[in-house]
Design a protein around this motif. Structure first.
Motif, PDB file in Angstrom:
ATOM      1  N   SER A  14      19.794 -39.361   5.052  1.00  0.00           N
ATOM      2  CA  SER A  14      20.311 -38.524   4.094  1.00  0.00           C
ATOM      3  C   SER A  14      21.557 -39.448   3.336  1.00  0.00           C
ATOM      4  N   GLY A  15      22.038 -38.913   2.406  1.00  0.00           N
ATOM      5  CA  GLY A  15      23.346 -39.445   2.064  1.00  0.00           C
ATOM      6  C   GLY A  15      23.062 -41.107   1.188  1.00  0.00           C
ATOM      7  N   ILE A  16      24.204 -41.774   1.639  1.00  0.00           N
ATOM      8  CA  ILE A  16      24.493 -43.232   1.415  1.00  0.00           C
ATOM      9  C   ILE A  16      23.352 -43.992   1.942  1.00  0.00           C
ATOM     10  N   GLY A  17      23.061 -43.780   3.458  1.00  0.00           N
ATOM     11  CA  GLY A  17      21.978 -44.379   4.129  1.00  0.00           C
ATOM     12  C   GLY A  17      20.509 -44.431   3.412  1.00  0.00           C
ATOM     13  N   LEU A  18      20.198 -43.103   3.229  1.00  0.00           N
ATOM     14  CA  LEU A  18      19.077 -42.826   2.393  1.00  0.00           C
ATOM     15  C   LEU A  18      18.911 -43.753   1.172  1.00  0.00           C
ATOM     16  N   ALA A  19      19.887 -43.295   0.359  1.00  0.00           N
ATOM     17  CA  ALA A  19      19.897 -44.168  -0.878  1.00  0.00           C
ATOM     18  C   ALA A  19      19.735 -45.700  -0.809  1.00  0.00           C
ATOM     19  N   ASN A  34      16.942 -44.491  10.617  1.00  0.00           N
ATOM     20  CA  ASN A  34      17.481 -43.925  11.837  1.00  0.00           C
ATOM     21  C   ASN A  34      18.588 -42.884  11.062  1.00  0.00           C
ATOM     22  N   GLY A  35      18.340 -41.610  12.145  1.00  0.00           N
ATOM     23  CA  GLY A  35      19.458 -40.449  11.885  1.00  0.00           C
ATOM     24  C   GLY A  35      19.060 -39.202  12.341  1.00  0.00           C
ATOM     25  N   ASN A  79      24.422 -51.172   8.959  1.00  0.00           N
ATOM     26  CA  ASN A  79      25.365 -50.217   9.891  1.00  0.00           C
ATOM     27  C   ASN A  79      25.976 -49.074   9.135  1.00  0.00           C
ATOM     28  N   ASN A  80      25.216 -48.031   8.801  1.00  0.00           N
ATOM     29  CA  ASN A  80      25.843 -47.001   7.841  1.00  0.00           C
ATOM     30  C   ASN A  80      26.293 -45.717   8.763  1.00  0.00           C
ATOM     31  N   LEU A 182      26.734 -33.208   1.100  1.00  0.00           N
ATOM     32  CA  LEU A 182      27.914 -33.074   2.203  1.00  0.00           C
ATOM     33  C   LEU A 182      29.072 -32.713   1.365  1.00  0.00           C
ATOM     34  N   ILE A 183      29.399 -33.685   0.410  1.00  0.00           N
ATOM     35  CA  ILE A 183      30.516 -33.336  -0.647  1.00  0.00           C
ATOM     36  C   ILE A 183      30.184 -32.078  -1.231  1.00  0.00           C
TER      37      ILE A 183
END
Length: 250
Positions: A14-19, A34-35, A79-80, A182-183
């Motif tokens: 999700s989020g930044i890592g997914l982008a 991973n997550g 590494n996110n 999340l935000i």
């Protein structure tokens, strides 16, 4: 551009890592996700990107070691994964401190130390650490998060110096407030708690420190990660890239 490159992106469901994962995939990289998340949603993401998934608990060094052995050599390490908790220092739960440091700082140490040998052998590698505006400045009540993000910035510089003549680069990306689910989900609660409108919460609370008054978009972070993986960025290392709407310029 990144064909035949394998990338592990932690915290990428999700989020930044997914982008970031999507941006690297769009350039041809083979992705390891991973997550945390719903198994069906994760399966959909693996299908979308023809990716593999490893759900290792990054709070556990032995689980990290098992993950790195299972997935094998990688060319790109992002590494996110990270976590946050807000409390005055005198009330800060010690278990929360330990968990934040473990995930935000110690886990990147373990993934990096295990990824570097193969990168050095190939003579090519990219290590990207998601830091934060809080790697460059601080906010009250975020002692563990601030410490971990200042720490990851210093760790990145050290790795960059150690690997400077190997073809492996190491850089930080330091976002400000990024528009993620999340935000977005925090806005109604903040409206109710403070008696504010949606616009007031966005402009006067969430974006109070970002002069542009605009959220960073996850895709913008992904695009920056792609640039850092390009051959043209081979001499870019040890840098902390702010993408925070001017927050840390003040």
């Amino acid at each position: 551009m990144l064909k035949k490159k394998r990338a592990l992106v932690t915290g990428s469901t999700s989020g930044i890592g997914l982008a970031i994962a999507r941006a690297l995939h769009a350039e041809g990289a083979e992705i390891v996700l991973n997550g945390l998340g719903d198994p069906d949603e994760i399966a959909a993401l693996t299908n979308e990107m023809n990716a593999t998934f490893n759900g290792a608990n990054l709070l556990d060094p032995s689980a990290i070691a098992a993950m790195m052995e299972e997935i094998g050599p990688i060319d790109i390490l992002v590494n996110n994964a990270g976590m946050q908790f807000v409390s005055p220092v005198e009330d800060f739960p010690t278990a929360k401190w330990d968990a934040i440091i473990a995930l935000n700082l110690t886990a990147p140490f373990h993934t990096t130390r295990l990824a570097v040998p193969a990168m050095k052998q190939k003579g090519w590698g990219r290590i990207i650490n998601t830091a934060s505006a809080h790697s460059l400045t601080a906010s009250p009540f975020k002692s563990a998060y601030n410490a971990s993000k200042h720490g990851i910035a210093g760790f990145t510089k050290t790795i960059a110096l150690e690997l400077a003549q190997t073809g492996v680069t190491a850089n930080c990306i330091s976002p400000g407030y990024v528009w993620t689910p999340l935000i977005e989900g925090q806005i109604p609660d903040t409206m109710a708690a403070r008696g504010l409108t949606r616009e007031q919460v966005i402009n006067d609370v969430l974006l109070a420190k970002q002069p542009t008054k605009k959220f960073v978009q996850p895709e913008e972070v992904g695009a920056l990660a792609v640039f850092l993986c390009r051959e043209e960025a081979g001499n870019v290392t040890g840098a902390n890239w702010s993408i925070d709407g001017g927050w840390t310029a003040e």
